[in-house]
Design a protein around this motif. Structure first.
Motif, PDB file in Angstrom:
ATOM      1  N   MET A   1      11.116  -2.509  -5.654  1.00 34.81           N
ATOM      2  CA  MET A   1      10.926  -1.171  -6.208  1.00 34.81           C
ATOM      3  C   MET A   1       9.957  -0.397  -5.316  1.00 34.81           C
ATOM      4  O   MET A   1       9.008  -0.975  -4.771  1.00 34.81           O
ATOM      5  CB  MET A   1      10.361  -1.244  -7.632  1.00 34.81           C
ATOM      6  CG  MET A   1      11.263  -1.954  -8.616  1.00 34.81           C
ATOM      7  SD  MET A   1      10.542  -2.027 -10.281  1.00 34.81           S
ATOM      8  CE  MET A   1      10.564  -0.288 -10.724  1.00 34.81           C
ATOM      9  N   LEU A   2      10.237   0.885  -5.182  1.00 36.52           N
ATOM     10  CA  LEU A   2       9.313   1.781  -4.485  1.00 36.52           C
ATOM     11  C   LEU A   2       8.709   2.677  -5.549  1.00 36.52           C
ATOM     12  O   LEU A   2       9.404   3.496  -6.139  1.00 36.52           O
ATOM     13  CB  LEU A   2      10.051   2.608  -3.429  1.00 36.52           C
ATOM     14  CG  LEU A   2       9.175   3.542  -2.589  1.00 36.52           C
ATOM     15  CD1 LEU A   2       8.125   2.748  -1.821  1.00 36.52           C
ATOM     16  CD2 LEU A   2      10.024   4.362  -1.623  1.00 36.52           C
ATOM     17  N   LYS A   3       7.411   2.474  -5.784  1.00 31.34           N
ATOM     18  CA  LYS A   3       6.751   3.097  -6.939  1.00 31.34           C
ATOM     19  C   LYS A   3       7.452   2.590  -8.200  1.00 31.34           C
ATOM     20  O   LYS A   3       7.428   1.417  -8.481  1.00 31.34           O
ATOM     21  CB  LYS A   3       6.792   4.627  -6.843  1.00 31.34           C
ATOM     22  CG  LYS A   3       6.221   5.207  -5.557  1.00 31.34           C
ATOM     23  CD  LYS A   3       4.749   4.960  -5.401  1.00 31.34           C
ATOM     24  CE  LYS A   3       4.187   5.637  -4.156  1.00 31.34           C
ATOM     25  NZ  LYS A   3       2.748   5.385  -3.975  1.00 31.34           N
ATOM     26  N   GLU A   4       8.120   3.493  -8.934  1.00 29.60           N
ATOM     27  CA  GLU A   4       8.818   3.083 -10.157  1.00 29.60           C
ATOM     28  C   GLU A   4      10.335   3.143 -10.003  1.00 29.60           C
ATOM     29  O   GLU A   4      11.062   3.021 -10.987  1.00 29.60           O
ATOM     30  CB  GLU A   4       8.394   3.986 -11.326  1.00 29.60           C
ATOM     31  CG  GLU A   4       6.909   3.943 -11.638  1.00 29.60           C
ATOM     32  CD  GLU A   4       6.428   2.537 -11.981  1.00 29.60           C
ATOM     33  OE1 GLU A   4       7.181   1.800 -12.658  1.00 29.60           O
ATOM     34  OE2 GLU A   4       5.314   2.174 -11.568  1.00 29.60           O
ATOM     35  N   LYS A   5      10.813   3.307  -8.783  1.00 26.81           N
ATOM     36  CA  LYS A   5      12.250   3.419  -8.536  1.00 26.81           C
ATOM     37  C   LYS A   5      12.792   2.135  -7.919  1.00 26.81           C
ATOM     38  O   LYS A   5      12.207   1.601  -6.966  1.00 26.81           O
ATOM     39  CB  LYS A   5      12.530   4.598  -7.603  1.00 26.81           C
ATOM     40  CG  LYS A   5      14.005   4.785  -7.296  1.00 26.81           C
ATOM     41  CD  LYS A   5      14.212   5.941  -6.330  1.00 26.81           C
ATOM     42  CE  LYS A   5      15.686   6.107  -5.999  1.00 26.81           C
ATOM     43  NZ  LYS A   5      15.911   7.216  -5.039  1.00 26.81           N
ATOM     44  N   VAL A   6      13.910   1.654  -8.459  1.00 26.31           N
ATOM     45  CA  VAL A   6      14.557   0.468  -7.901  1.00 26.31           C
ATOM     46  C   VAL A   6      15.264   0.861  -6.609  1.00 26.31           C
ATOM     47  O   VAL A   6      16.118   1.747  -6.601  1.00 26.31           O
ATOM     48  CB  VAL A   6      15.581  -0.128  -8.893  1.00 26.31           C
ATOM     49  CG1 VAL A   6      16.307  -1.313  -8.257  1.00 26.31           C
ATOM     50  CG2 VAL A   6      14.890  -0.551 -10.183  1.00 26.31           C
ATOM     51  N   ILE A   7      14.891   0.213  -5.512  1.00 29.44           N
ATOM     52  CA  ILE A   7      15.570   0.503  -4.245  1.00 29.44           C
ATOM     53  C   ILE A   7      16.474  -0.660  -3.823  1.00 29.44           C
ATOM     54  O   ILE A   7      17.300  -0.508  -2.930  1.00 29.44           O
ATOM     55  CB  ILE A   7      14.562   0.832  -3.126  1.00 29.44           C
ATOM     56  CG1 ILE A   7      13.611  -0.333  -2.877  1.00 29.44           C
ATOM     57  CG2 ILE A   7      13.790   2.090  -3.467  1.00 29.44           C
ATOM     58  CD1 ILE A   7      12.689  -0.111  -1.682  1.00 29.44           C
ATOM     59  N   ARG A   8      16.289  -1.829  -4.476  1.00 32.48           N
ATOM     60  CA  ARG A   8      17.240  -2.929  -4.288  1.00 32.48           C
ATOM     61  C   ARG A   8      17.223  -3.799  -5.539  1.00 32.48           C
ATOM     62  O   ARG A   8      16.171  -4.264  -5.971  1.00 32.48           O
ATOM     63  CB  ARG A   8      16.892  -3.782  -3.066  1.00 32.48           C
ATOM     64  CG  ARG A   8      18.014  -4.766  -2.732  1.00 32.48           C
ATOM     65  CD  ARG A   8      17.737  -5.551  -1.468  1.00 32.48           C
ATOM     66  NE  ARG A   8      16.862  -6.700  -1.716  1.00 32.48           N
ATOM     67  CZ  ARG A   8      16.545  -7.599  -0.772  1.00 32.48           C
ATOM     68  NH1 ARG A   8      17.008  -7.457   0.465  1.00 32.48           N
ATOM     69  NH2 ARG A   8      15.754  -8.608  -1.055  1.00 32.48           N
TER      70      ARG A   8
ATOM     71  N   GLN B   1       0.826  -1.210   0.000  1.00 30.63           N
ATOM     72  CA  GLN B   1       0.000   0.000   0.000  1.00 30.63           C
ATOM     73  C   GLN B   1       0.863   1.265   0.000  1.00 30.63           C
ATOM     74  O   GLN B   1       0.439   2.314  -0.495  1.00 30.63           O
ATOM     75  CB  GLN B   1      -0.930   0.000   1.217  1.00 30.63           C
ATOM     76  CG  GLN B   1      -2.050  -1.028   1.124  1.00 30.63           C
ATOM     77  CD  GLN B   1      -2.867  -1.098   2.401  1.00 30.63           C
ATOM     78  OE1 GLN B   1      -2.449  -0.622   3.462  1.00 30.63           O
ATOM     79  NE2 GLN B   1      -4.047  -1.701   2.317  1.00 30.63           N
ATOM     80  N   LYS B   2       2.063   1.162   0.554  1.00 31.17           N
ATOM     81  CA  LYS B   2       2.988   2.299   0.582  1.00 31.17           C
ATOM     82  C   LYS B   2       3.834   2.389  -0.683  1.00 31.17           C
ATOM     83  O   LYS B   2       4.695   3.261  -0.801  1.00 31.17           O
ATOM     84  CB  LYS B   2       3.906   2.204   1.804  1.00 31.17           C
ATOM     85  CG  LYS B   2       3.166   2.249   3.132  1.00 31.17           C
ATOM     86  CD  LYS B   2       2.351   3.525   3.285  1.00 31.17           C
ATOM     87  CE  LYS B   2       1.585   3.550   4.595  1.00 31.17           C
ATOM     88  NZ  LYS B   2       0.763   4.782   4.741  1.00 31.17           N
ATOM     89  N   GLY B   3       3.585   1.489  -1.646  1.00 32.17           N
ATOM     90  CA  GLY B   3       4.274   1.579  -2.933  1.00 32.17           C
ATOM     91  C   GLY B   3       5.396   0.588  -3.135  1.00 32.17           C
ATOM     92  O   GLY B   3       6.056   0.610  -4.179  1.00 32.17           O
ATOM     93  N   LEU B   4       5.635  -0.289  -2.161  1.00 32.33           N
ATOM     94  CA  LEU B   4       6.713  -1.270  -2.302  1.00 32.33           C
ATOM     95  C   LEU B   4       6.200  -2.487  -3.066  1.00 32.33           C
ATOM     96  O   LEU B   4       5.112  -2.991  -2.796  1.00 32.33           O
ATOM     97  CB  LEU B   4       7.219  -1.708  -0.927  1.00 32.33           C
ATOM     98  CG  LEU B   4       8.411  -2.668  -0.948  1.00 32.33           C
ATOM     99  CD1 LEU B   4       9.671  -1.922  -1.380  1.00 32.33           C
ATOM    100  CD2 LEU B   4       8.613  -3.313   0.423  1.00 32.33           C
ATOM    101  N   LYS B   5       6.991  -2.937  -4.022  1.00 32.41           N
ATOM    102  CA  LYS B   5       6.613  -4.152  -4.748  1.00 32.41           C
ATOM    103  C   LYS B   5       7.871  -4.939  -5.108  1.00 32.41           C
ATOM    104  O   LYS B   5       8.924  -4.366  -5.412  1.00 32.41           O
ATOM    105  CB  LYS B   5       5.812  -3.817  -6.003  1.00 32.41           C
ATOM    106  CG  LYS B   5       6.500  -2.895  -6.983  1.00 32.41           C
ATOM    107  CD  LYS B   5       5.574  -2.573  -8.148  1.00 32.41           C
ATOM    108  CE  LYS B   5       6.243  -1.606  -9.128  1.00 32.41           C
ATOM    109  NZ  LYS B   5       5.349  -1.267 -10.262  1.00 32.41           N
ATOM    110  N   ALA B   6       7.729  -6.263  -5.045  1.00 38.27           N
ATOM    111  CA  ALA B   6       8.853  -7.142  -5.358  1.00 38.27           C
ATOM    112  C   ALA B   6       8.972  -7.300  -6.869  1.00 38.27           C
ATOM    113  O   ALA B   6       7.974  -7.334  -7.591  1.00 38.27           O
ATOM    114  CB  ALA B   6       8.647  -8.502  -4.700  1.00 38.27           C
ATOM    115  N   MET B   7      10.224  -7.371  -7.343  1.00 37.38           N
ATOM    116  CA  MET B   7      10.454  -7.604  -8.769  1.00 37.38           C
ATOM    117  C   MET B   7      10.179  -9.068  -9.102  1.00 37.38           C
ATOM    118  O   MET B   7      10.404  -9.960  -8.281  1.00 37.38           O
ATOM    119  CB  MET B   7      11.911  -7.290  -9.130  1.00 37.38           C
ATOM    120  CG  MET B   7      12.295  -5.845  -8.993  1.00 37.38           C
ATOM    121  SD  MET B   7      14.026  -5.637  -9.484  1.00 37.38           S
ATOM    122  CE  MET B   7      14.309  -3.953  -8.960  1.00 37.38           C
TER     123      MET B   7
END
Length: 208
Positions: free
Chosen positions: A193-200, A148-154
């Motif tokens: 990814m957080l929204k559309e940005k790769v964070i890991r 819900q906060k925008g985090l999604k697994a690749m």
């Protein structure tokens, strides 16, 4: 000399005398007229000078008023800008300090669930299967909050093309199949990814 000649001579003398008196009178009036004209010209010149000085003074006063008004406007605008700058800086600082406030508030109930689960494990009578189910529910709840906060697994699976925009190759091994050469053989660690940005980046093994 007869009487008629004498009368004509006297008449001429009288006329000449009269003309001489008139000329003398006119010549005598000329200096007085020049003085009056000169005084009139000087008076008019002084009036013009005074009028010009008065107009210049009015213009100067008007310019001074306009300058004072412009200065007042500038000071007000500067004061408003300074207030806006300080307010914006304060809001920015507060935003940085409380940037994760919403996330923390969403995670607190999950912490409560973990603490309750931990206490349940201390009870020897706790059903192990029920406890495992409870932990799974907590995990699902935690995962949902992050999503819900925008985090999604690749997405990561064997056979995918290696993409340096999303993957980090940690090692290469001989491809177990020919079709896996240059492909992802294994995903060691998921990427996020957080929204559309790769964070890991996803840590993957590449076949060669």
């Amino acid at each position: 000399m007869n009487k008629e000649n004498i009368d004509e001579k006297e008449l001429k003398d009288t006329q000449q005398s009269t003309e001489s008196d008139d000329n003398a009178a006119e010549m005598g009036d000329t200096p007085d007229n020049l003085d009056e004209i000169k005084e009139g010209v000087e008076s008019k010149s002084e009036q013009n000078d005074q009028a010009e000085a008065s107009e210049t003074e009015k213009k100067l006063l008007r310019l001074e008023d306009e300058l004072a008004e412009s200065k007042d406007k500038y000071l007000r605008l500067y004061s408003e800008f300074e207030n806006f700058r300080r307010r914006t800086a304060k809001e920015k600082l507060e935003m940085v300090q409380t940037a994760n406030e919403d996330l923390m508030q969403a995670l607190i109930p999950i912490i409560d669930d973990f603490e309750r689960a931990e206490k349940s494990f201390e009870d020897e009578k706790t059903d192990l299967e029920a406890a495992k189910e409870g932990v799974q529910l907590i995990y699902n709840k935690f995962k949902k909050v992050l999503e819900q906060k925008g985090l999604k697994a690749m997405e990561g699976k064997e056979g995918m093309d290696f993409d340096p925009e999303f993957h980090e190759a940690i090692t290469q091994i001989p491809a177990p199949k020919k079709n896996l050469k240059g492909k992802v053989v294994d995903v060691v660690e998921k990427g996020y990814m957080l929204k559309e940005k790769v964070i890991r980046y996803a840590k993957v093994v590449i076949g060669n």
